[in-house]
Enzyme design. Structure first.
Site, PDB file in Angstrom:
ATOM      1  N   ASN A   9      39.744  44.555  46.758  1.00 46.79           N
ATOM      2  CA  ASN A   9      38.781  44.217  45.705  1.00 46.79           C
ATOM      3  C   ASN A   9      38.725  42.700  45.642  1.00 46.79           C
ATOM      4  O   ASN A   9      39.655  42.067  45.135  1.00 46.79           O
ATOM      5  CB  ASN A   9      39.256  44.815  44.366  1.00 46.79           C
ATOM      6  CG  ASN A   9      38.400  44.351  43.195  1.00 46.79           C
ATOM      7  OD1 ASN A   9      37.352  43.723  43.389  1.00 46.79           O
ATOM      8  ND2 ASN A   9      38.844  44.646  41.992  1.00 46.79           N
ATOM      9  N   TRP A  10      37.653  42.139  46.159  1.00 46.43           N
ATOM     10  CA  TRP A  10      37.548  40.670  46.225  1.00 46.43           C
ATOM     11  C   TRP A  10      37.301  40.053  44.846  1.00 46.43           C
ATOM     12  O   TRP A  10      37.381  38.864  44.684  1.00 46.43           O
ATOM     13  CB  TRP A  10      36.416  40.268  47.159  1.00 46.43           C
ATOM     14  CG  TRP A  10      36.699  40.487  48.616  1.00 46.43           C
ATOM     15  CD1 TRP A  10      37.813  41.064  49.184  1.00 46.43           C
ATOM     16  CD2 TRP A  10      35.846  40.124  49.710  1.00 46.43           C
ATOM     17  NE1 TRP A  10      37.701  41.080  50.551  1.00 46.43           N
ATOM     18  CE2 TRP A  10      36.504  40.507  50.900  1.00 46.43           C
ATOM     19  CE3 TRP A  10      34.587  39.519  49.810  1.00 46.43           C
ATOM     20  CZ2 TRP A  10      35.951  40.296  52.170  1.00 46.43           C
ATOM     21  CZ3 TRP A  10      34.027  39.316  51.068  1.00 46.43           C
ATOM     22  CH2 TRP A  10      34.711  39.701  52.235  1.00 46.43           C
ATOM     23  N   LYS A  11      36.953  40.878  43.873  1.00 44.93           N
ATOM     24  CA  LYS A  11      36.572  40.376  42.542  1.00 44.93           C
ATOM     25  C   LYS A  11      35.480  39.300  42.722  1.00 44.93           C
ATOM     26  O   LYS A  11      34.671  39.422  43.636  1.00 44.93           O
ATOM     27  CB  LYS A  11      37.808  39.880  41.802  1.00 44.93           C
ATOM     28  CG  LYS A  11      38.912  40.947  41.789  1.00 44.93           C
ATOM     29  CD  LYS A  11      40.001  40.708  40.818  1.00 44.93           C
ATOM     30  CE  LYS A  11      40.960  41.903  40.855  1.00 44.93           C
ATOM     31  NZ  LYS A  11      42.025  41.850  39.886  1.00 44.93           N
ATOM     32  N   HIS A  94      36.985  49.246  36.400  1.00 45.57           N
ATOM     33  CA  HIS A  94      38.089  48.284  36.578  1.00 45.57           C
ATOM     34  C   HIS A  94      38.463  47.702  35.214  1.00 45.57           C
ATOM     35  O   HIS A  94      37.595  47.473  34.373  1.00 45.57           O
ATOM     36  CB  HIS A  94      37.678  47.173  37.557  1.00 45.57           C
ATOM     37  CG  HIS A  94      38.856  46.352  37.976  1.00 45.57           C
ATOM     38  ND1 HIS A  94      39.367  45.359  37.183  1.00 45.57           N
ATOM     39  CD2 HIS A  94      39.637  46.407  39.078  1.00 45.57           C
ATOM     40  CE1 HIS A  94      40.424  44.834  37.792  1.00 45.57           C
ATOM     41  NE2 HIS A  94      40.603  45.447  38.946  1.00 45.57           N
ATOM     42  N   GLU A  96      39.117  44.841  34.291  1.00 48.18           N
ATOM     43  CA  GLU A  96      38.425  43.590  33.934  1.00 48.18           C
ATOM     44  C   GLU A  96      37.040  43.887  33.361  1.00 48.18           C
ATOM     45  O   GLU A  96      36.565  43.175  32.482  1.00 48.18           O
ATOM     46  CB  GLU A  96      38.365  42.670  35.170  1.00 48.18           C
ATOM     47  CG  GLU A  96      39.741  42.092  35.480  1.00 48.18           C
ATOM     48  CD  GLU A  96      40.009  41.774  36.934  1.00 48.18           C
ATOM     49  OE1 GLU A  96      39.048  41.703  37.730  1.00 48.18           O
ATOM     50  OE2 GLU A  96      41.192  41.608  37.282  1.00 48.18           O
ATOM     51  N   GLU A 166      45.825  51.326  37.969  1.00 41.40           N
ATOM     52  CA  GLU A 166      46.101  49.891  37.928  1.00 41.40           C
ATOM     53  C   GLU A 166      46.646  49.525  36.545  1.00 41.40           C
ATOM     54  O   GLU A 166      45.853  49.319  35.610  1.00 41.40           O
ATOM     55  CB  GLU A 166      44.823  49.092  38.190  1.00 41.40           C
ATOM     56  CG  GLU A 166      44.205  49.316  39.546  1.00 41.40           C
ATOM     57  CD  GLU A 166      43.395  48.116  40.018  1.00 41.40           C
ATOM     58  OE1 GLU A 166      43.439  47.841  41.213  1.00 41.40           O
ATOM     59  OE2 GLU A 166      42.744  47.449  39.193  1.00 41.40           O
ATOM     60  N   GLY A 172      47.337  40.823  38.987  1.00 46.48           N
ATOM     61  CA  GLY A 172      47.296  39.365  39.157  1.00 46.48           C
ATOM     62  C   GLY A 172      48.464  38.645  38.512  1.00 46.48           C
ATOM     63  O   GLY A 172      48.437  37.420  38.354  1.00 46.48           O
ATOM     64  N   SER A 211      49.279  43.716  41.908  1.00 48.99           N
ATOM     65  CA  SER A 211      50.228  42.864  42.637  1.00 48.99           C
ATOM     66  C   SER A 211      50.856  43.578  43.836  1.00 48.99           C
ATOM     67  O   SER A 211      52.035  43.402  44.128  1.00 48.99           O
ATOM     68  CB  SER A 211      51.316  42.326  41.690  1.00 48.99           C
ATOM     69  OG  SER A 211      50.724  41.530  40.679  1.00 48.99           O
ATOM     70  N   GLY A 232      43.959  43.179  45.062  1.00 48.79           N
ATOM     71  CA  GLY A 232      43.197  42.020  44.599  1.00 48.79           C
ATOM     72  C   GLY A 232      43.556  40.791  45.418  1.00 48.79           C
ATOM     73  O   GLY A 232      43.052  40.584  46.527  1.00 48.79           O
ATOM     74  N   GLY A 233      44.456  39.983  44.888  1.00 45.52           N
ATOM     75  CA  GLY A 233      44.798  38.694  45.511  1.00 45.52           C
ATOM     76  C   GLY A 233      45.130  38.795  46.990  1.00 45.52           C
ATOM     77  O   GLY A 233      44.657  37.976  47.797  1.00 45.52           O
TER      78      GLY A 233
END
Ligand code: G3P
Length: 248
Positions: A9-11, A94, A96, A166, A172, A211, A232-233
């Site tokens: 997920n590149w966000k 998600h 966010e 999640e 993150g 993470s 993510g990251g």
């Protein structure tokens, strides 16, 4: 054994130059017969993904979708547009989006339905905050999030879903749920799916996100109900993303 799936997920990250470098790096390291993988990218880059990934082993998708099929909804992107750009997946719910855009369980359910209606696979995200976990409400929260979707999409749609657990406190932050903590929630989610469609529930991929890195991915994905990762990251660096795919 369910096949593993690793989704990046590149966000809200990327540029045409950075995406090209990242995707070329990933493609160069993908092995035949490895775990299935995909990237969910910002909508403006779907065309670029289609161009770079068509015919490769990696699928692509979006990070959100409108509930409406098309029309006067300024700023929205509908499911048929995602399909038009070759998407296989779309993330819905998600944390966010739930936190910063006020997305309710009902809205997320409508998005999952819109995705399914267009032949896309929704990746339905659920997860509790730290406060909710500490209050012992994890199962109530994630159960309600998943139930809301199941009620709208119905039992026949269960085999077409991907679910992602999640925990919000792990996203993150560098804090990962232990494999046992994650497995407990995954097993609970699978039971919810069984209650809706017992046979199909055994085939639904339930991904862990929060993470996940090459160093912890193997232990997490060794759990019986953890069928992959939503990353993510670590999805923004080809060596890390490939490391997770290899661990799967
Ligand atoms: O959807 C992926 C996600 O929220 C996890 O992010 O950066 O903790 O891997 P990250």
């Amino acid at each position: 054994m369910r096949p593993k799936l690793v989704v990046g997920n590149w966000k809200m990250n990327g540029s045409r130059a950075a995406n090209a470098q990242l995707l070329q790096g990933i493609l160069a390291g993908l092995n035949d017969g490895g775990a299935a993988s995909a990237v969910c990218v910002p909508a403006p880059y779907l065309f670029q993904c289609e161009q770079l990934l068509a015919g490769s082993a990696m699928a692509w998708g979006a990070q959100d979708v409108a509930t409406e099929p098309c029309g006067a909804f300024t700023g929205e992107v509908c499911s048929s547009m995602l399909q038009d750009f070759g998407c296989r997946y779309v993330i819905v719910g998600h944390s966010e989006r739930r936190a910063y855009h006020g997305e309710s369980n009902a809205l997320v359910a409508g998005k999952a339905k819109a995705a399914l209606d267009a032949g896309l696979t929704p990746i339905v995200c659920v997860g509790e905050t730290l406060e909710q976990r500490e209050a012992g409400a994890t199962q109530d929260v994630v159960g309600a999030q998943l139930d809301a979707v199941l009620e709208v999409v119905g039992a026949d749609a269960v085999p077409k879903l991907v679910v992602a657990y999640e925990p919000v406190w792990a996203i993150g932050t560098g804090k990962t749920a232990t494999p046992a903590m994650a497995q407990e929630v995954h097993a609970f989610l699978r039971q919810k799916l069984r209650n809706c469609n017992a046979e199909a529930a055994e085939h639904v991929q339930i991904l862990y996100g929060g993470s996940m890195k090459p160093e912890n991915a193997g232990d997490l994905m060794a759990q019986p109900d953890i069928d992959g990762g939503l990353i993510g990251g670590a999805a923004l660096k080809s060596s890390d993303f490939l490391g997770i795919i290899r661990a799967a």
